[in-house]
Structures are given as structure tokens and as C-alpha cells.
Design a protein around this motif. Structure first.
Motif, mmCIF file in Angstrom:
data_model
loop_
_atom_site.group_PDB
_atom_site.id
_atom_site.type_symbol
_atom_site.label_atom_id
_atom_site.label_comp_id
_atom_site.label_asym_id
_atom_site.label_seq_id
_atom_site.Cartn_x
_atom_site.Cartn_y
_atom_site.Cartn_z
ATOM 1 N N ARG A 48 31.383 63.139 50.154
ATOM 2 C CA ARG A 48 30.509 63.512 49.178
ATOM 3 C C ARG A 48 30.094 64.865 49.243
ATOM 4 N N ARG A 108 35.850 53.220 53.925
ATOM 5 C CA ARG A 108 35.154 52.293 54.398
ATOM 6 C C ARG A 108 33.931 52.447 55.169
ATOM 7 N N ASN A 109 34.193 53.564 55.999
ATOM 8 C CA ASN A 109 33.021 54.117 56.933
ATOM 9 C C ASN A 109 31.986 54.929 56.147
ATOM 10 N N THR A 110 30.859 54.806 56.523
ATOM 11 C CA THR A 110 29.761 55.170 55.853
ATOM 12 C C THR A 110 29.699 56.889 56.121
ATOM 13 N N GLN A 111 29.953 57.146 57.487
ATOM 14 C CA GLN A 111 29.880 58.619 57.677
ATOM 15 C C GLN A 111 30.891 59.218 57.111
ATOM 16 N N THR A 151 35.257 46.567 61.469
ATOM 17 C CA THR A 151 36.081 47.707 61.828
ATOM 18 C C THR A 151 37.382 47.296 62.366
ATOM 19 N N LYS A 192 29.395 44.261 61.663
ATOM 20 C CA LYS A 192 29.751 45.529 61.268
ATOM 21 C C LYS A 192 31.318 45.854 62.084
ATOM 22 N N LYS A 215 32.357 58.520 54.157
ATOM 23 C CA LYS A 215 32.388 58.750 52.728
ATOM 24 C C LYS A 215 31.161 59.791 52.430
ATOM 25 N N GLU A 216 30.232 59.785 53.206
ATOM 26 C CA GLU A 216 29.125 60.898 53.343
ATOM 27 C C GLU A 216 29.699 62.217 53.128
#
Length: 315
Positions: free
Chosen positions: A299, A290-293, A237, A233, A295-296
Motif C-alpha cells: 500500500r 496474506r502477510n499484514t506487513q 503461515t 496465526k 500488504k501494508e
């Protein structure tokens, strides 16, 4: 000099000589420009509206995205319009404004990338001290210093360029006004100008690259001690950050420091695209999408602004 005709406007070279190729490149760069604006605008919206992203890392990401939108807007829209309409004329004032804004955005971009490397170093190598070192005051002050120092840097280079006399050809061998192309058109002594470019490249370009490289050497030495899952991970980054910085610095250095006699137009266009279009285009993908936070957060924004009727149909 007394019998020379002083230049009152410049002619930009454009993307290519053949109309079909010029049209193709104009459409391609225009699409990349729109994609760059869309991606960076999403990042700005997500990091502004989502409270969970009000952290130093995302503060700098938001600043970088805003700057990238300005950076790419200085050159690409005008170049695409000129190529499509075959109108290559730009006034001396317009050329000076374009050079000032371009240098300003490029310089501040370099400083932001350097600060972001510092942010990643503290987050990974000194996580317990991260809230103290990367506090809100530090973030605001480094941003202000970057923006103000960019004004001085761009002003010095622009003023030093346009104090010269332009009394020879007015054909700029580039699709926008930049310092190296104008220096080759001047009938004045340009030694001091080239010396300033070299000194600037060594002090700021090499200095920033050295700082970023050393930061990531420490980061990688720390990451190697992590468990395998966390190690992947962290590498995902950091490695893209190094790639973008390397492309940005290497291409701009080759373009600004190559000999004035080197006038390969295609090579010049390729190098210029590498540091004018590619970094702003890739930054949203590499740093945020590409960062999960992030992208959330995107959304959540889409869910908030999509009308209820469309949501019902989708469900």
C-alpha cells in the motif's frame, strides 16, 4: 549407429492436439504467467523499498520471488508461443539451455524452501536466538551456496544427458525440454542417467523433504503451547508452506522417476504444470500477500507511485 541419422533439432509436443484446447490452455497458462510475474514483482518491490521488511524472513522471500520469476520464464512463454503459432521446433542447443536453466531454478527453489523452513523453525522454536542464528552473514552465505551449488547440479545433469546419442525420433513428449523425455529418445544406454536421477531424488528431494518435515514437527509441537489466537496465526503461515513443498516434490518426483514406458501425455502435462507453474503462482499468495506487513508495504508503494491527481480523484 553408422547408418542412423543424428538428431539436430527436437519437436515439442505442445499442450494438446486439438487447436481449440491448445488455444485455451495457452491463454490460461499465459494469464497465470503474467499473474505470477506481477505477484512476485510486488513482493520484490515491497521487501526492497520498505525498510521495516529488511529482515531474514523477507530476505528469503525476496530471493524466492526473484527465482520464481526466472523459474516460470524458462518454460511457459516459449511453450505458449509455440502452441499459439504451432511452431514446435527447438534446436539441440536451445534444448540444452532450457534443461540447464530449468534444473538450476528447480534445484535452487528446493534449497530456498528448505532454508525458509529453517528460518520458521528458529523464529518459532528459538525466538531469543533468532537474531544470532539467522544473521545477515548466514543469509548471504546460504543464498550464495544455493546459487553456486545449483550451477554444479544443473551442469552435471545437463552434461550427462547431452553426452548421449539421439538418433531415433526427435519428438519430445512434453511442452518443454526435460531430462526424462530426452532419455526416452536416446539410442544410447541410459542406465547411468536414470541411476543419477534416482540418487539425486533420494539425496536432495527426500533429504530436503525430511528436513522440512522434521522442522515443522518441532514447529507444530511448539505452536500447540501458544494461546489460541497466536496458534491460528502460526498455523496459517506454516501449513501453506508444507502444501506447496509437498505439491512441488511429489509432482516432480512422479514425473522424473516414473518408468520410461509411461507415456501418458495428459498425465505428464498435468504433473509438469504442478511443479512448473503452480508453485511460482501460489508462492506470492501464500507467503506474502496474506502477510499484514507485506500488504501494508505494498500500500505504501502504491501510494508513493500513484500520481497526486489520481489520489485526489480517489479521495
Amino acid at each position: 549407429m553408422a547408418n542412423s541419422t543424428m538428431v539436430t533439432e527436437f519437436l515439442l509436443m505442445g499442450f494438446a492436439d486439438k487447436r481449440q484446447l491448445r488455444l485455451l490452455l495457452s491463454v490460461l497458462f499465459l494469464l497465470m504467467y503474467l499473474a505470477t510475474l506481477s505477484g512476485n514483482l510486488l513482493i520484490v518491490s515491497a521487501t526492497t523499498l520498505d525498510q521495516s521488511l529488511h529482515k531474514p524472513m523477507y530476505f528469503f522471500l525476496r530471493n524466492l520471488s526473484i527465482l520464481d520469476m526466472c523459474y516460470v520464464s524458462v518454460t511457459i512463454p516459449n511453450a505458449c508461443v509455440n502452441s499459439l503459432t504451432d511452431n514446435r521446433v527447438i534446436s539441440v542447443t536451445g534444448c540444452a539451455a532450457q534443461i540447464f536453466l530449468f534444473i538450476y531454478c528447480a534445484f535452487v527453489e528446493l534449497l530456498f524452501l528448505t532454508i525458509m523452513a529453517r528460518d520458521r523453525y528458529v523464529a518459532i522454536c528459538q525466538p531469543l536466538r533468532y537474531p544470532v542464528i539467522m544473521n545477515h552473514q548466514f543469509c548471504v552465505w546460504t543464498t550464495l551456496v544455493s546459487l553456486l551449488s545449483g550451477l554444479i547440479y544443473a551442469g552435471v545433469h545437463t552434461g550427462n544427458t547431452f553426452r548421449l546419442s539421439f538418433c531415433q525420433s526427435n519428438m519430445v513428449h512434453q511442452f518443454f525440454c526435460d531430462v526424462p523425455s530426452l532419455l526416452s529418445l536416446s539410442c544410447s544406454d541410459t542406465f547411468n542417467n536414470f541411476l543419477l536421477l534416482i540418487v539425486s531424488a533420494i539425496l536432495f528431494g527426500c533429504g530436503s523433504f525430511t528436513f522440512i518435515t522434521v522442522s515443522y514437527i518441532y514447529i507444530f509441537s511448539t505452536v500447540l503451547k501458544f494461546p489460541t489466537k497466536e496458534r491460528g496465526k502460526a498455523f496459517s503461515t506454516c501449513v501453506p508452506h508444507i502444501l506447496v513443498v509437498s505439491v512441488f516434490l511429489s509432482s516432480s518426483s512422479c514425473m522424473y522417476l516414473r518408468p520410461s514406458g509411461a507415456s501418458d501425455i495428459l498425465q505428464g502435462v498435468i504433473l509438469t504444470v504442478c511443479y512448473t507453474i503452480v508453485p511460482p503462482f501460489l508462492n506470492p499468495i501464500i507467503y506474502s500477500l496474506r502477510n499484514t506487513q507485506v500488504k501494508e508495504a505494498i500500500r505504501k508503494i502504491q501510494f508513493r507511485f500513484i500520481p497526486m491527481s489520481l489520489r485526489s480523484k480517489h479521495l
